[in-house]
Motif scaffolding. Structure first.
Motif, PDB file in Angstrom:
ATOM      1  N   THR A 240      70.396  44.855  71.227  1.00  0.00           N
ATOM      2  CA  THR A 240      69.786  44.557  72.519  1.00  0.00           C
ATOM      3  C   THR A 240      68.285  44.427  72.318  1.00  0.00           C
ATOM      4  OG1 THR A 240      71.455  45.962  73.553  1.00  0.00           O
ATOM      5  CG2 THR A 240      69.552  45.390  74.898  1.00  0.00           C
ATOM      6  N   LEU A 241      67.687  43.519  73.025  1.00  0.00           N
ATOM      7  CA  LEU A 241      66.238  43.356  72.974  1.00  0.00           C
ATOM      8  C   LEU A 241      65.590  44.440  73.840  1.00  0.00           C
ATOM      9  CD1 LEU A 241      64.651  41.182  71.494  1.00  0.00           C
ATOM     10  CD2 LEU A 241      64.493  39.925  73.613  1.00  0.00           C
ATOM     11  N   THR A 242      64.584  45.115  73.301  1.00  0.00           N
ATOM     12  CA  THR A 242      63.829  46.089  74.081  1.00  0.00           C
ATOM     13  C   THR A 242      62.798  45.345  74.927  1.00  0.00           C
ATOM     14  OG1 THR A 242      62.134  46.353  72.384  1.00  0.00           O
ATOM     15  CG2 THR A 242      64.075  47.812  72.238  1.00  0.00           C
ATOM     16  N   GLU A 243      62.136  46.049  75.809  1.00  0.00           N
ATOM     17  CA  GLU A 243      61.072  45.413  76.600  1.00  0.00           C
ATOM     18  C   GLU A 243      59.958  44.936  75.680  1.00  0.00           C
ATOM     19  OE1 GLU A 243      59.583  43.403  79.410  1.00  0.00           O
ATOM     20  OE2 GLU A 243      61.468  44.457  79.721  1.00  0.00           O
ATOM     21  N   ASP A 244      59.650  45.708  74.623  1.00  0.00           N
ATOM     22  CA  ASP A 244      58.658  45.248  73.636  1.00  0.00           C
ATOM     23  C   ASP A 244      59.141  43.972  72.946  1.00  0.00           C
ATOM     24  OD1 ASP A 244      56.894  47.283  74.181  1.00  0.00           O
ATOM     25  OD2 ASP A 244      57.442  48.503  72.433  1.00  0.00           O
ATOM     26  N   GLY A 245      60.429  43.885  72.689  1.00  0.00           N
ATOM     27  CA  GLY A 245      61.000  42.686  72.080  1.00  0.00           C
ATOM     28  C   GLY A 245      60.886  41.482  72.992  1.00  0.00           C
ATOM     29  N   ARG A 246      61.082  41.694  74.273  1.00  0.00           N
ATOM     30  CA  ARG A 246      60.950  40.604  75.249  1.00  0.00           C
ATOM     31  C   ARG A 246      59.505  40.107  75.288  1.00  0.00           C
ATOM     32  NH1 ARG A 246      65.638  40.430  77.936  1.00  0.00           N
ATOM     33  NH2 ARG A 246      65.055  39.438  79.874  1.00  0.00           N
ATOM     34  N   ARG A 247      58.556  41.064  75.291  1.00  0.00           N
ATOM     35  CA  ARG A 247      57.135  40.683  75.276  1.00  0.00           C
ATOM     36  C   ARG A 247      56.780  39.948  73.990  1.00  0.00           C
ATOM     37  NH1 ARG A 247      56.410  45.474  78.142  1.00  0.00           N
ATOM     38  NH2 ARG A 247      56.221  46.715  76.252  1.00  0.00           N
ATOM     39  N   GLU A 248      57.328  40.414  72.860  1.00  0.00           N
ATOM     40  CA  GLU A 248      57.033  39.777  71.567  1.00  0.00           C
ATOM     41  C   GLU A 248      57.579  38.355  71.520  1.00  0.00           C
ATOM     42  OE1 GLU A 248      55.730  39.137  67.606  1.00  0.00           O
ATOM     43  OE2 GLU A 248      55.042  40.395  69.265  1.00  0.00           O
ATOM     44  N   LEU A 249      58.760  38.129  72.055  1.00  0.00           N
ATOM     45  CA  LEU A 249      59.300  36.771  72.101  1.00  0.00           C
ATOM     46  C   LEU A 249      58.376  35.875  72.923  1.00  0.00           C
ATOM     47  CD1 LEU A 249      61.499  34.624  71.564  1.00  0.00           C
ATOM     48  CD2 LEU A 249      62.508  35.323  73.743  1.00  0.00           C
ATOM     49  N   ARG A 250      57.989  36.329  74.089  1.00  0.00           N
ATOM     50  CA  ARG A 250      57.112  35.517  74.935  1.00  0.00           C
ATOM     51  C   ARG A 250      55.770  35.260  74.244  1.00  0.00           C
ATOM     52  NH1 ARG A 250      59.623  38.841  79.038  1.00  0.00           N
ATOM     53  NH2 ARG A 250      57.805  40.211  78.999  1.00  0.00           N
ATOM     54  N   ARG A 251      55.251  36.248  73.521  1.00  0.00           N
ATOM     55  CA  ARG A 251      53.992  36.057  72.792  1.00  0.00           C
ATOM     56  C   ARG A 251      54.153  34.997  71.713  1.00  0.00           C
ATOM     57  NH1 ARG A 251      51.744  36.523  68.301  1.00  0.00           N
ATOM     58  NH2 ARG A 251      53.480  37.567  67.280  1.00  0.00           N
ATOM     59  N   ARG A 252      55.238  35.081  70.954  1.00  0.00           N
ATOM     60  CA  ARG A 252      55.473  34.100  69.882  1.00  0.00           C
ATOM     61  C   ARG A 252      55.679  32.697  70.442  1.00  0.00           C
ATOM     62  NH1 ARG A 252      59.007  36.733  64.981  1.00  0.00           N
ATOM     63  NH2 ARG A 252      57.893  38.723  64.867  1.00  0.00           N
ATOM     64  N   LEU A 253      56.284  32.601  71.595  1.00  0.00           N
ATOM     65  CA  LEU A 253      56.474  31.288  72.222  1.00  0.00           C
ATOM     66  C   LEU A 253      55.161  30.735  72.752  1.00  0.00           C
ATOM     67  CD1 LEU A 253      59.817  31.961  74.124  1.00  0.00           C
ATOM     68  CD2 LEU A 253      59.502  30.498  72.105  1.00  0.00           C
ATOM     69  N   ALA A 254      54.321  31.599  73.319  1.00  0.00           N
ATOM     70  CA  ALA A 254      53.046  31.157  73.882  1.00  0.00           C
ATOM     71  C   ALA A 254      52.039  30.803  72.797  1.00  0.00           C
ATOM     72  CB  ALA A 254      52.476  32.240  74.797  1.00  0.00           C
ATOM     73  N   GLU A 255      52.160  31.456  71.632  1.00  0.00           N
ATOM     74  CA  GLU A 255      51.205  31.259  70.531  1.00  0.00           C
ATOM     75  C   GLU A 255      51.950  30.908  69.241  1.00  0.00           C
ATOM     76  OE1 GLU A 255      49.225  35.016  70.278  1.00  0.00           O
ATOM     77  OE2 GLU A 255      48.724  35.018  72.403  1.00  0.00           O
TER      78      GLU A 255
END
Length: 174
Positions: free
Chosen positions: A69-84
């Motif tokens: 399962t993706l943690t909340e930190d994992g969700r933020r990290e995915l969005r960061r990698r997508l944005a940058e």
């Protein structure tokens, strides 16, 4: 690319390792099959970084299954990698397709548009697989039918992507 795919698929839904491997292979397997020897160490790195959580469920036949399962930190990290995205994520077609597969998880239309604009700028630069000095060669300049075919196919693919990028950016910006 592998870590981005892991984070992206787990953003959608919790999965066990085998199902995750199948989904990644469906997305990227035509380019590079996903070996257990690369997938499971990547999962462990992401888990150690606190981006994934693992639970154990009884198996349908015998062995227990580990569900990721993706943690909340994992969700933020995915969005960061997508944005940058890394420059290679923009320039390498296979890495780009992985970014594109999950770009919807970047919920801000302006941020999505910014990523698409980077790809558009990359594609608008003159390029070829073959050069005369520093000058990119066009398909029409080649006698070799196979190299001409390669450039013809690449041009058609690029034109289709350019059209889609421009339309999608206009839609996101509108």
């Amino acid at each position: 690319m592998l870590e981005l795919a892991i984070l992206g698929f787990l953003y959608d839904t919790p999965l066990h390792g085998y199902e995750l491997r199948k989904r990644i292979a469906a997305l990227t397997g035509h380019v590079k099959p996903v070996a257990e020897s690369t997938l499971y160490p990547a999962i462990k790195r992401l888990e150690k970084a606190g981006l994934l959580a693992r639970t154990t469920e009884p198996g349908s036949v015998a062995a227990p299954r580990h569900v990721l399962t993706l943690t909340e930190d994992g969700r933020r990290e995915l969005r960061r990698r997508l944005a940058e995205p890394d420059p290679r994520d923009i320039s390498d077609e296979n890495r780009w397709f992985t970014v594109l597969a999950f770009l919807r998880h970047l919920e801000d239309a302006e941020a999505q548009s910014a990523v698409l604009r980077r790809r558009l700028a990359f594609l608008e630069e003159p390029a070829s697989f073959f050069y005369d000095g520093d000058r990119p060669l066009r398909a029409e300049e080649l006698d070799d039918p196979f190299r001409r075919g390669l450039l013809t196919i690449a041009r058609a693919t690029s034109q289709a992507e350019l059209t889609w990028l421009r339309e999608t950016i206009a839609s996101l910006d509108g």
